[in-house]
Design a protein around this motif. Structure first.
Motif, PDB file in Angstrom:
ATOM      1  N   GLN A  42      13.422 112.425   9.690  1.00 35.61           N
ATOM      2  CA  GLN A  42      12.604 112.736  10.867  1.00 35.61           C
ATOM      3  C   GLN A  42      13.040 114.051  11.499  1.00 35.61           C
ATOM      4  OE1 GLN A  42      12.396 109.727  13.916  1.00 35.61           O
ATOM      5  NE2 GLN A  42      11.373 111.088  15.367  1.00 35.61           N
ATOM      6  N   PRO A  63      16.593 100.326  16.651  1.00 36.70           N
ATOM      7  CA  PRO A  63      15.960 101.169  17.649  1.00 36.70           C
ATOM      8  C   PRO A  63      15.207 100.464  18.750  1.00 36.70           C
ATOM      9  CG  PRO A  63      14.703 101.204  15.619  1.00 36.70           C
ATOM     10  CD  PRO A  63      15.976 100.449  15.336  1.00 36.70           C
ATOM     11  N   ILE A  81      15.713 110.276  19.286  1.00 39.14           N
ATOM     12  CA  ILE A  81      15.030 110.250  17.999  1.00 39.14           C
ATOM     13  C   ILE A  81      14.516 108.850  17.678  1.00 39.14           C
ATOM     14  CG2 ILE A  81      17.000 109.734  16.501  1.00 39.14           C
ATOM     15  CD1 ILE A  81      15.856 111.991  14.651  1.00 39.14           C
ATOM     16  N   GLU A  82      15.145 107.820  18.272  1.00 36.71           N
ATOM     17  CA  GLU A  82      14.683 106.457  18.066  1.00 36.71           C
ATOM     18  C   GLU A  82      13.558 106.100  19.030  1.00 36.71           C
ATOM     19  OE1 GLU A  82      15.504 104.699  15.689  1.00 36.71           O
ATOM     20  OE2 GLU A  82      17.452 105.342  14.972  1.00 36.71           O
ATOM     21  N   VAL A  88      20.080 113.643  15.053  1.00 36.27           N
ATOM     22  CA  VAL A  88      20.085 112.320  14.425  1.00 36.27           C
ATOM     23  C   VAL A  88      20.775 111.280  15.290  1.00 36.27           C
ATOM     24  CG1 VAL A  88      20.911 110.996  12.441  1.00 36.27           C
ATOM     25  CG2 VAL A  88      19.933 113.262  12.102  1.00 36.27           C
ATOM     26  N   ASN A  99      18.571 103.475   8.047  1.00 35.78           N
ATOM     27  CA  ASN A  99      18.153 104.009   9.343  1.00 35.78           C
ATOM     28  C   ASN A  99      18.665 105.428   9.552  1.00 35.78           C
ATOM     29  OD1 ASN A  99      16.740 101.807  11.123  1.00 35.78           O
ATOM     30  ND2 ASN A  99      18.334 100.756   9.978  1.00 35.78           N
ATOM     31  N   SER A 100      19.901 105.689   9.159  1.00 31.02           N
ATOM     32  CA  SER A 100      20.446 107.031   9.345  1.00 31.02           C
ATOM     33  C   SER A 100      19.725 108.036   8.451  1.00 31.02           C
ATOM     34  CB  SER A 100      21.950 107.050   9.065  1.00 31.02           C
ATOM     35  OG  SER A 100      22.235 106.620   7.760  1.00 31.02           O
ATOM     36  N   ARG A 158      21.932 103.156  16.970  1.00 32.71           N
ATOM     37  CA  ARG A 158      21.306 104.023  15.983  1.00 32.71           C
ATOM     38  C   ARG A 158      20.468 103.258  14.989  1.00 32.71           C
ATOM     39  NH1 ARG A 158      26.614 106.347  15.009  1.00 32.71           N
ATOM     40  NH2 ARG A 158      26.357 105.782  12.814  1.00 32.71           N
ATOM     41  N   ASN A 207      16.368 108.707  10.087  1.00 32.64           N
ATOM     42  CA  ASN A 207      16.566 109.594  11.236  1.00 32.64           C
ATOM     43  C   ASN A 207      16.732 111.035  10.795  1.00 32.64           C
ATOM     44  OD1 ASN A 207      16.501 107.344  12.863  1.00 32.64           O
ATOM     45  ND2 ASN A 207      18.694 107.305  13.274  1.00 32.64           N
TER      46      ASN A 207
END
Length: 246
Positions: free
Chosen positions: A177, A124, A135-136, A196, A170-171, A121, A174
């Motif tokens: 996004q 990426p 998602i990545e 996510v 990063n989370s 996660r 995500n």
């Protein structure tokens, strides 16, 4: 390029540290062990670290404080490892930035699975990692704009109307996004977890609530009365801004 992931183990019990290190090294991760919170911060300052396994009961620093410090200085993922089983501490751990929380005693294979999940996660662009969430891997040279904010999915950068660049984990990125790709739609917690994290859903499904709280603090002018990320009672969340894709 060296694609071996580096895991920092912050644990003052040598037996536990050795078990964690052996488990991770068998899976071809590189490991560094320290029993000191301050030493961990020094290592992070000098050496690239992909993920930290942090014990709560350290001799020189509380593990929650260390987690907060790591998150303020590094994009490394964090798993809290603790013999304390109180739900409150688990929630606090997520609120201060931990990606997961695993109680002692633990099954080494479960720890390894959680480490791999967080690495996928939060890192990426790992070559040949075909199991990373969509998602990545689906990010291309795309820009999204909403209410003066600019989001660059290729560089993982967000720019505010004031020209500043808030630092999103990063989370959190995500999650943003997921929202900007599905604006003005009610998304349940389960849908957000799937968008996510894909198949790598974290152990605590309420972590979405924690991540939304953190994201609001970074993009909302008044996080307590959010303009963009609205709570829809008993249904989930909705991103209400008008989003334009460039």
């Amino acid at each position: 390029m060296n694609d071996v992931r580096h895991i920092l183990i912050v644990e003052d019990d040598p037996a536990v540290a050795d078990v964690v290190a052996a488990c991770l090294e068998d899976a071809e991760f590189a490991t560094t062990i320290t029993s000191s919170g301050q030493a961990a911060l020094n290592i992070i300052a000098d050496t690239p670290v992909d993920l930290c396994v942090v014990d709560l009961g350290l001799p020189d620093m509380d593990g929650l404080s260390l987690t907060r410090e790591i998150k303020s200085r590094s994009a490394a993922g964090i798993i809290i490892l603790s013999g304390r089983g109180e739900t409150t501490e688990r929630i606090i751990g997520l609120e201060v930035g931990a990606d997961d929380y695993l109680g002692k005693p633990f099954e080494p294979r479960e720890l390894l699975a959680r480490v791999r999940s967080i690495i996928r996660r939060t890192q990426p662009c790992v070559p040949n990692d075909v199991s990373a969430p969509n998602i990545e891997t689906d990010r291309s040279d795309m820009f999204f704009v909403f209410e003066g904010w600019k989001v660059d999915l290729s560089s993982l950068e967000i720019t505010g109307p004031n020209g500043l660049h808030p630092q999103l984990s990063n989370s959190e990125f995500n999650l943003l996004q997921a929202f900007i790709e599905h604006p003005n739609r009610i998304l349940s917690r389960d849908q957000l977890l799937d968008l996510v994290h894909g198949d790598n859903t974290p152990a605590f499904d309420r972590s979405i609530d924690v991540q939304i709280t953190r994201l609001r603090k970074k993009i909302e002018s008044d996080p307590k009365t959010p303009k963009f990320i609205k709570t829809v009672r008993n249904r989930g969340y909705m991103f209400t801004a008008k989003v334009t894709r460039n």
